[in-house]
Design an enzyme around this catalytic site. Sequence first.
Site, PDB file in Angstrom:
ATOM      1  N   ASP A 180       1.606   1.119  -7.805  1.00  0.00           N
ATOM      2  CA  ASP A 180       1.292  -0.246  -7.378  1.00  0.00           C
ATOM      3  C   ASP A 180       2.617  -0.982  -7.138  1.00  0.00           C
ATOM      4  OD1 ASP A 180      -0.091  -2.583  -6.759  1.00  0.00           O
ATOM      5  OD2 ASP A 180      -1.513  -2.339  -8.401  1.00  0.00           O
ATOM      6  N   GLU A 198      -5.843 -11.356  -8.689  1.00  0.00           N
ATOM      7  CA  GLU A 198      -5.148 -10.728  -9.808  1.00  0.00           C
ATOM      8  C   GLU A 198      -5.049 -11.674 -11.011  1.00  0.00           C
ATOM      9  OE1 GLU A 198      -2.023  -7.883  -8.887  1.00  0.00           O
ATOM     10  OE2 GLU A 198      -2.411  -8.139  -6.756  1.00  0.00           O
TER      11      GLU A 198
END
Length: 627
Positions: free
Chosen positions: A308, A513
């Site tokens: 990521d 997020e």
Amino acid sequence: MAKGPSFLIGILVLCCWTAIANAEYMIYKDHKMPINHRIKDLVNRMTLEEKIGQMTQIERSVASAEVMKKYYIGSVLSGGGSVPAPQASPEAWVDMVNDFQNGSLSTRLGIPMIYGIDAVHGHNNVYNATIFPHNIGLGATRDPILVKKIGAATALEVRATGIPYVFAPCIAVCRDPRWGRCYESYSEDPAIVRAMTEMVPGLQGDLPANSRKGVPYVGGKEKVAACAKHYVGDGGTTKGINENNTLINRHELLSIHMPAYYNTIIKGVSTVMVSYSSWNGVKMHANRDLVTGFLKNTLRFRGFVISDWEGLDRITSPPHANYTYSILEGVNAGIDMLMIPYNYTEFIDGLTFLVKNNFISMSRIDDAVKRILRVKFMMGLFETPLADYSMTKYLGSQEHRELAKEAVRKSLVLLKNGESADEALIPLSKKAPKILVAGTHADNIGNQCGGWTMQWQGQTGNITVGTTILTAIKNTVDPKTEVVFSENPDAGYVKSNKFSYAIVVVGEPPYSETFGDSLNLTLPDPGPSIITNVCGSVKCVVVLITGRPVVIQPYLAEINALVAAWLPGTEGQGVADVLFGDSGFTGKLPRTWFKSVDQLPMNVGDKHYDPMFPFGYGLTTEPTKAN
């Protein structure tokens, strides 16, 4: 007499053979050769510098043709909201991607780079793209065939901008709605998440018959490489805190969070992205047992594993505290491509040092490079590395917008419709004399779409092309019906205006997020006061635009009809179609709707299951021919 010409011919033939021998035949450039032969030939020709370049993915803002050539960079990405220019045309995207690609093609071996982007609910970074409902809404449809069609449409829109790789789908199983990424999860139920992995063949194309299990597949220039994410357990963290620790035993990990990965690998997914989160205290980016041991060896995944964004940095706490250690742990865990995304020379220097000093083996580097090249060969990047303008027509096409409307209609969940069938408010009358539309989310494309839209965090306002719910209502009712919009009316105004009924559209602001993590899950102001002022004064339907269940119990008694619309995307007409009866309500809750946050986490099958609306709940209505 014949001797002279024969001698000259002989010399010429010899020269030709010499030239042919010098123009060496390269197996890796021959598309007729088996991919494994091409991979082996190319890897044998590569220097360590070229191999490490292939493992490096950088952000477009630090990329250039010169950087691609100098460092042999293997991949470029757009971070959320990172675009060539505001409201850039698809042609501008194609030109940018091709510029980077020309840098890669000018290297010694001419290995093409692969450009990746987050296309998590349509091509969501790009102006004028079709924005589909977020995954939680697609989970409510219970329709894998629809999801596959959305994958195919998304692939066309992404290819319209010259991009061949998407960081989607998210196959997290969100077990706690306090998680800021809950809307990226199709459901709390692993079975529904598994069914929705049809997104993968939608994006990539159907596997040919007799394909080997675990081998990546991309079916031509109208398809894109997909990425199953975030491996593994990202939806199970304590209290739903993003990037946190998932505390469960191996059986629970394998039975709840792993099943969808089996499905995507069987369907030929090209890449898998590792999660920021930890499992029982071990960072997934450093978990060799699960990345190499389980994903690569047990499941026999043959594509490449990608980190990521700055995932290496976050192996340590604080991030980047010991970057050499992070590189060592991440690469040895089995991550093949590293999303750096900015400080790429530090990564390249660090990895080079570790290999030259035998901390990381050449066999580990070769494994990573072979996997990256396998995907590039499989998708035909070596044969057609450059994009053209031939597919730009697909971006935001009417056909895709019609598909998005269908997805919106099927995603809506009717939670309440009067106290009894005799008091049903929905379907709403199109011929009512005067209707009030209120709320912060009624006339706002950005609020309708949520996070991961034009910007990483999303953005409020009419940020791209689409139809707001207010516009859709005006398009749907009788021409003689007066539609009055007041975003935040007081009770006196509502009472004095003799409205037939009101439609209140409220919800969460855009987020993504960690910024979306919420321990209270309350509706933000002025949502509650709008509900109270309007619904306390006139019959009302409340349409919730949220990425998850929120606290609604305190207001439920005064609401006549309640609709969970999730984050529907750009096509607000789908909401009006169902409210006014042109289509019926069919959506079912993909997650449990709690009474209070004190009950969380609470999922279907739990011993003390006491929801306000259970998993799978959803009232149905029939379409009306005229009203």
